[in-house]
Scaffold this motif. Structure first.
Motif, PDB file in Angstrom:
ATOM      1  N   ASP A 128       0.789  -1.368  -0.112  1.00  0.00           N
ATOM      2  CA  ASP A 128      -0.114  -0.017   0.003  1.00  0.00           C
ATOM      3  C   ASP A 128       0.884   1.371  -0.107  1.00  0.00           C
ATOM      4  OD1 ASP A 128      -2.318  -1.528  -0.079  1.00  0.00           O
ATOM      5  OD2 ASP A 128      -2.081  -1.649   2.093  1.00  0.00           O
ATOM      6  N   PHE A 129       2.004   1.011  -0.398  1.00  0.00           N
ATOM      7  CA  PHE A 129       2.923   2.490  -0.117  1.00  0.00           C
ATOM      8  C   PHE A 129       2.873   3.106  -1.510  1.00  0.00           C
ATOM      9  CE2 PHE A 129       6.878   4.574  -0.623  1.00  0.00           C
ATOM     10  CZ  PHE A 129       7.023   5.024   0.656  1.00  0.00           C
TER      11      PHE A 129
ATOM     12  N   SER B 141       0.753   7.874   0.963  1.00  0.00           N
ATOM     13  CA  SER B 141       0.815   7.387   2.326  1.00  0.00           C
ATOM     14  C   SER B 141       2.211   7.916   3.108  1.00  0.00           C
ATOM     15  CB  SER B 141       0.833   5.962   2.148  1.00  0.00           C
ATOM     16  OG  SER B 141       2.030   5.281   1.348  1.00  0.00           O
TER      17      SER B 141
END
Length: 74
Positions: free
Chosen positions: A50-51, A55
């Motif tokens: 999810d980077f 983020s």
């Protein structure tokens, strides 16, 4: 911490050279920071699914928010 996640933690959300237009970490930059010229997008995604730039910005904002605080006494 793996070399990939260590490299990701060194990216600057404000530096356009660290990111693609889609907000993903630029592979050339990650390869340099990780010291591994053979890294693939799949390996980076597997290490931090999810980077992205958003983020990273949120994490940097959270660090800055806590930087000037004094811990409460026990």
């Amino acid at each position: 911490m793996s070399s990939i996640t260590d490299a990701l933690s060194k990216l600057d959300p404000a530096n356009d050279n660290h990111w693609t237009q889609d907000g993903l970490p630029r592979l050339d930059t990650i390869r340099i920071l990780a010291g591994n010229p053979g890294l693939s997008r799949e390996q980076v995604t597997a290490a931090a699914p999810d980077f992205n730039r958003a983020s990273a910005q949120a994490a940097a904002g959270a660090q800055q928010a806590g930087a000037g605080t004094t811990p409460a006494a026990p």
